[in-house]
Enzyme design. Structure first.
Site, PDB file in Angstrom:
ATOM      1  CB  CYS A 137      74.286 -40.897   2.503  1.00 24.50           C
ATOM      2  SG  CYS A 137      74.680 -39.971   1.014  1.00 24.50           S
ATOM      3  CB  CYS A 169      71.732 -39.965  -0.174  1.00 25.47           C
ATOM      4  SG  CYS A 169      73.389 -40.588  -0.382  1.00 25.47           S
ATOM      5  CG  ASP A 170      69.159 -40.256   3.045  1.00 27.75           C
ATOM      6  OD1 ASP A 170      68.682 -40.452   1.915  1.00 27.75           O
ATOM      7  OD2 ASP A 170      69.710 -41.136   3.722  1.00 27.75           O
TER       8      ASP A 170
END
Ligand code: NAP
Length: 301
Positions: A131, A134-135
């Site tokens: 992701c 997200c990261d």
């Protein structure tokens, strides 16, 4: 007891809840991660009707707000079992919580597909990511690779190119499945390199990832990257709903035009359903169809 339990709080599940509540039903949506589902991983959505451009999280929040405004109840729980006794569906969760309803809509979406190379699982969180939204921030200023050739990979590469020093877009063919508009945008970025006709062969690094080995046009090549963002599609995970759902050979749930699954009162909607086109719009459409079919089912009892 609820009228309808919706399992999965993505666009399909939340749309189903909105429709079912508006038909006067008591509805609970059970989501295991984040309301909004996979769309929360999308940095920008530009093909959902009515929105010129919206972030995935914002769209997810709006879908949730809309469902709750109509009276939807929500729980953050992971469903571990489904059963049916005397016409009542029972759902149990990993926390021990249990819920009952006369109808269930499974809108459980799909989970990221893995590359299938050695040490992939071991390096999750130490270089392997699924992701970018997200990261991505953890790799600011660092070189990374994105694997895949669909819209997710193209969008991830665009997002990462804004903060990473270099982005290799690794794809197994010489052309992309994703939208040309995104490909053109990537061509305009100096720090993006397309690595085409390339298959991932190995991951390098001891405790942290240091490189990605690919075979490009038959020759080995090592990309010195600290992060690899895998964006090669998704697969459904419907084992919990067996034997009530019938699955095809790829694991997607069979259903009819009204999204009816394999048992009375059991419906299926969104990306976990066998169908040709998996998009936000088709997920939302499934949600509406499944909800109205569930409402008709309840009214026929
Ligand atoms: P996708 O369209 O299915 O693309 C998956 C990509 O991964 C394909 O290019 C495929 O290669 C490649 N691939 C699959 N298995 C692989 C493997 N084992 N090794 C290497 N490469 C592999 O998946 P997606 O990009 O996640 O998109 C899913 C759906 O969501 C699509 O319909 C997409 O349009 C939609 N989406 C929409 C938005 C939006 O903004 N609205 C954003 C993201 C995604 P081949 O091309 O060679 O098969």
């Amino acid at each position: 007891m609820y009228d309808i339990l919706v399992i999965g709080g993505g666009p399909a599940g939340l749309t189903a809840a909105t429709y079912a509540c508006r038909a006067g039903k008591r509805v609970l949506v059970i989501e295991k991660n984040a309301f909004g589902g996979q769309i929360t991983w999308s940095p920008r959505v530009e093909n959902f009707p009515g929105f010129l451009s919206v972030t995935g999280t914002e769209l997810g929040d709006k879908l949730l707000e809309q469902a709750m405004e109509q009276g939807t109840e929500v729980e953050l729980e992971e469903v571990t079992a489904l059963s049916r006794n005397n016409g009542v569906w029972a759902v149990s969760c990993d926390s021990g919580a249990a819920f009952e309803a006369k109808a269930v809509i499974v809108a459980a979406g799909a989970r990221p597909r893995m590359l299938g190379v050695e040490r992939e699982e071991e390096l999750v969180g130490s270089g392997i990511c699924y992701c970018a939204v997200c990261d991505g921030a953890f790799y600011a200023g660092k070189p990374v690779a994105v694997c895949g050739g669909g819209n997710s990979a193209l969008q991830d590469a665009l997002l990462l190119s804004e903060s990473c020093s270099r982005v290799y877009l690794v794809h197994r063919r010489d052309s992309f499945r994703g939208e040309q508009k995104l490909v053109d945008a990537l061509k305009g970025r100096d720090n993006v390199e397309f690595v085409l006709n390339a298959r991932v062969k190995a991951l390098e690094g001891a405790e942290e990832l240091t490189g990605l080995v690919v075979e490009q046009d038959g020759a080995p090549r090592t990309l010195a990257v600290e992060g690899v963002f895998v964006a090669i599609g998704h697969r459904p995970d419907l084992a919990v709903f067996m034997p009530y759902l019938k699955l095809d050979d790829k694991g997607y749930a069979d259903s009819d035009e009204s999204c009816l699954g394999g048992a009375p009162g059991l419906f299926v909607a969104g990306d976990c359903r066998k169908k040709q086109v998996r998009q936000l719009t088709t997920a939302a459409a499934d949600g509406a169809v499944a909800a109205l079919a569930a409402v008709s089912f309840l009214e026929s009892l």
